[in-house]
Scaffold this active site. Structure first.
Site, PDB file in Angstrom:
ATOM      1  N   ASP A   1      -7.028   4.215  -4.567  1.00 46.13           N
ATOM      2  CA  ASP A   1      -7.705   4.076  -3.266  1.00 46.13           C
ATOM      3  C   ASP A   1      -8.318   5.462  -3.028  1.00 46.13           C
ATOM      4  O   ASP A   1      -8.546   6.205  -3.999  1.00 46.13           O
ATOM      5  CB  ASP A   1      -6.711   3.665  -2.162  1.00 46.13           C
ATOM      6  CG  ASP A   1      -7.405   3.209  -0.877  1.00 46.13           C
ATOM      7  OD1 ASP A   1      -7.904   2.087  -0.831  1.00 46.13           O
ATOM      8  OD2 ASP A   1      -7.478   4.004   0.100  1.00 46.13           O
TER       9      ASP A   1
ATOM     10  N   LYS B   1       0.866  -1.187   0.000  1.00 41.45           N
ATOM     11  CA  LYS B   1       0.000   0.000   0.000  1.00 41.45           C
ATOM     12  C   LYS B   1       0.895   1.226   0.000  1.00 41.45           C
ATOM     13  O   LYS B   1       2.023   1.179   0.501  1.00 41.45           O
ATOM     14  CB  LYS B   1      -0.878   0.020   1.265  1.00 41.45           C
ATOM     15  CG  LYS B   1      -2.116   0.886   1.122  1.00 41.45           C
ATOM     16  CD  LYS B   1      -3.263   0.115   0.497  1.00 41.45           C
ATOM     17  CE  LYS B   1      -4.446   0.961   0.201  1.00 41.45           C
ATOM     18  NZ  LYS B   1      -5.592   0.127  -0.232  1.00 41.45           N
TER      19      LYS B   1
END
Ligand code: NDP
Ligand code: 2IT
Length: 445
Positions: free
Chosen positions: A166, A126
């Site tokens: 995201d 991430k």
């Protein structure tokens, strides 16, 4: 708390001081996994849980850029390369002012288990920045993305690490990031997913997280011989995940009645139908306005600063951000007759809220299972890029649907407790086993 979990968490807290979201995500997994590990000493001996909670690599960097008025701005960039045992690091990029190491480490940690559940060969990662795209011009966003990629490019690659979107990173940002990577490397390759269709993207990727979350809810409801038809649904957020959750709910005959953003929520008891959703998409994706305008346009209620969990519903789809349902909101949902919560967002329910759902024996699908359709379809985008082929809408949607069914079956396999399914334990154990076995195979890595 179990003594072993307590000892394990002491170590985590000591090594990662102040990272409360990371502690929260790790503790939830540790609570599910510890009894399983105790029954399977090979994982304990190899200290798999301790190793899995330590990122393989953390990259932090400076992002200088110039705003439209000529002033220099500095943001911080991150990429957490958490686990590459079953495939290249894979996971989104978040651009939001709240972004810090703790939030990205929790997201990267969750991603490892989620990606394992998808059945596809993807490790977990991430990244992102504390950059706030709100109120910035397209040119400012472009210059920021170019500066971000000017450092990130050396750490990623189609067989190394493949980022995606995201919160705050959608099609526009992926375009700017891709263009910069291609320019620096002089190479056209699938280093990001969520690309546009005409330069390597996949059909259904924009829809995938929301659609997948509803497919997962459908599977959970089937275990109680229920369908979504006529169900009143609350949805939070109004971005990518919320929008396609609403679209799929309408297709299946359910009635979504709420949406929100960081300023407040709207409640439309007649339902947010396709026409109104079209308006939301234009409002949020093109004009980048506030959800309050929906209430003004359709003459419905707007509640400033509120989240939608006090609205009576049959099913709830949290699709905004982490820790957006607390204990009293969870109680309210259950008291109002909500029987299913399917998490589009990552870790939207606080630990106490999860306990309320589990104790009430409602269908509770945690994010790492319920929202895995997004990254799964990213995996399908990577496959198409490798094959240099594109699949039809129907083909990708069918694969997505089958993956969500398979994730549901894995949760049932590992989470069945008598005649109910604990989807938290199911998702955590099923996600763990695949990665843990691969770590054992590959030695001390
Ligand atoms: P978007 O940026 O498209 O939308 C985010 C939405 O959530 C916006 O409505 C935003 O409101 C709201 N929101 C964000 N932060 C907060 C906050 N701190 N408080 C209140 N509201 C907030 O992001 P996505 O739809 O892509 O992501 C939503 C969630 O889904 C996230 O948890 C993400 O991690 C998760 N997810 C996303 C996937 C994907 O493929 N995109 C895949 C799997 C999970 P505002 O505009 O006011 O900020
Ligand atoms: O949280 C997530 O799974 C995502 N933001 C999607 C990641 C991806 O690589 O598609």
């Amino acid at each position: 708390m179990d003594k072993n979990v307590e000892l394990f968490m002491e170590g985590i807290i000591q090594r990662n001081p102040g990272e409360k979201e990371f502690h929260q995500a790790v503790q939830e997994v540790a609570e599910s996994i510890m009894p399983f590990i105790n029954k399977n000493p090979k994982y304990k001996k190899a200290k798999i849980l301790e190793r899995i909670a330590e990122p393989e690599r953390v990259i932090m960097f400076r992002i200088p850029w110039m705003d439209d008025s000529g002033e220099v701005q500095i943001n911080r960039g991150y990429r957490i390369q958490m686990n590459s045992t079953i495939g290249p690091y894979k996971g989104g990029l978040r651009f939001h002012p709240s972004v810090n190491l703790s939030i990205l480490k929790f997201l990267a940690f969750e991603q490892v288990f989620k990606n394992s559940l998808t059945t596809l060969p993807m490790g977990g990662g991430k990244g992102g920045s504390n950059f706030d795209p709100k109120g910035k011009t397209d040119n400012e966003v472009m210059r920021f993305c170019q500066s971000f990629m000017a450092e990130l490019f050396r750490h990623i690659g189609p067989n190394t690490d493949v980022p995606a979107g995201d919160i705050g990173v959608g099609g526009r940002e992926i375009g700017f990031l891709f263009g910069q990577y291609k320019k620096i490397r002089n190479e056209f390759s699938g280093i990001l997913t969520g690309k546009a269709l005409n330069w390597g993207g996949s059909l259904i990727r924009p829809e995938a997280t929301g659609y997948g979350c509803v497919y997962f809810a459908e599977e959970m409801m089937k275990t109680r011989k229920e369908t979504l038809k006529g169900k009143i649904c609350t949805v939070s957020g109004s971005g990518n995940v919320a929008q396609y959750t609403v679209e799929k709910l309408n297709q299946l005959g359910a009635k979504p009645v709420t949406l929100s953003d960081s300023n407040g929520m709207i409640y439309d008891p007649d339902g947010i139908d396709d026409k109104k959703l079209e308006y939301v998409m234009e409002l949020k994706n093109v004009r980048r306005g506030r959800i309050k305008e929906y209430a003004e346009k359709y003459g419905v209620t707007y509640e400033e600063g509120k989240r939608p969990w006090h609205i009576k519903c049959d099913m709830a789809f949290p699709s905004a951000t982490q820790n957006e349902i607390n204990k009293s909101e969870a109680k309210k949902l259950v008291d109002n007759g909500c029987t299913c919560v399917s998490e589009g967002a990552n870790m939207p329910s606080e630990p106490d809220a999860i306990n309320v759902f589990i104790n009430a024996k409602i269908l509770y699908g945690p994010g790492k299972a319920a929202n895995a359709g997004g990254v799964a379809t990213s995996g399908l985008e990577m496959s198409q890029n490798s094959l240099k082929l594109s699949w039809s809408r129907e083909e990708v949607d069918e694969r997505l649907h089958n993956i969500m069914k398979s994730i549901h079956s894995s949760c049932v396999k590992y989470g069945k407790e008598g005649n109910i399914v604990n989807y938290v334990n199911g998702a955590n154990i099923a996600g763990f086993v695949k990665v843990a076995d691969a770590m054992l195979d590959q030695g001390l890595i």
